[in-house]
Design an enzyme around this catalytic site. Sequence first.
Site, PDB file in Angstrom:
ATOM      1  N   ARG A  70       0.989  -1.283  -0.060  1.00 22.74           N
ATOM      2  CA  ARG A  70      -0.054  -0.146  -0.054  1.00 22.74           C
ATOM      3  C   ARG A  70       0.882   1.147  -0.011  1.00 22.74           C
ATOM      4  O   ARG A  70       1.628   1.791   1.024  1.00 22.74           O
ATOM      5  CB  ARG A  70      -0.919   0.120   1.249  1.00 22.74           C
ATOM      6  N   GLU A 102      -7.855 -12.064  -6.275  1.00 24.92           N
ATOM      7  CA  GLU A 102      -6.912 -11.889  -5.428  1.00 24.92           C
ATOM      8  C   GLU A 102      -6.530 -13.156  -4.692  1.00 24.92           C
ATOM      9  O   GLU A 102      -5.398 -13.298  -4.356  1.00 24.92           O
ATOM     10  CB  GLU A 102      -7.081 -10.962  -4.298  1.00 24.92           C
ATOM     11  N   GLU A 144      -2.239  -6.077 -13.442  1.00 26.50           N
ATOM     12  CA  GLU A 144      -0.642  -6.172 -13.864  1.00 26.50           C
ATOM     13  C   GLU A 144       0.078  -5.472 -12.701  1.00 26.50           C
ATOM     14  O   GLU A 144       1.423  -5.406 -12.445  1.00 26.50           O
ATOM     15  CB  GLU A 144      -0.322  -5.469 -15.247  1.00 26.50           C
ATOM     16  N   GLU A 146      -0.734  -5.422  -9.541  1.00 28.21           N
ATOM     17  CA  GLU A 146      -0.739  -6.113  -8.026  1.00 28.21           C
ATOM     18  C   GLU A 146       0.164  -7.137  -7.951  1.00 28.21           C
ATOM     19  O   GLU A 146       0.559  -8.118  -8.548  1.00 28.21           O
ATOM     20  CB  GLU A 146      -2.388  -6.676  -7.981  1.00 28.21           C
TER      21      GLU A 146
END
Length: 185
Positions: A70, A102, A144, A146
């Site tokens: 993050r 995810e 792409e 992540e």
Amino acid sequence: MKGKNMMNDNKLIRLKRDLQCEGAITKYYKDTVQLPNGKTAIYDFVGHNGAAAAVAVLDDGRLLMVSQYRNALDRFTLEIPAGGLNPDEPTIKAAAREVEEETGYACGKIEPLITIRTTVAFCNEKIDIYLATELKKGSQHLDEDEFVNVKAYTLEELEKMIYDGVIEDSKTIAAILAYKNKYIR
């Protein structure tokens, strides 16, 4: 009294909203508001398109969590699967999509758990959070940009991480505690 104005006697009137900056997921505005005493104030406002998330529970009772970088915190965080909405996408579909993308698990069953507003002082972000069960293993479908690690934890492990300050993400904390309160007594 969900969504009701709690102070009907003190009317505030937005006089104007000026766009200052537009990003990929938010828009930043300066609002001019007339106060009940007739004076005006300037408020920051961050407009957000909304998001969806899910508490994904395996058959053995462990919860699937994702660890991802993050930028705002400049570190990896441990969170429930979540993401932004596509245009006109119902949040229930977005939550199921995010779980699959995810974690690599498809939801056999998904139902509403809780809705949160993340930072009501300056942002309208709303996250509908669901409970995803009857999970079927598949494969991740990450964007792409992540890089997500998936791991399953017991509710007790996650609760300890919340109170130890390891998990700080508000949607994750609210979701885990709501799940515990509603389903695990």
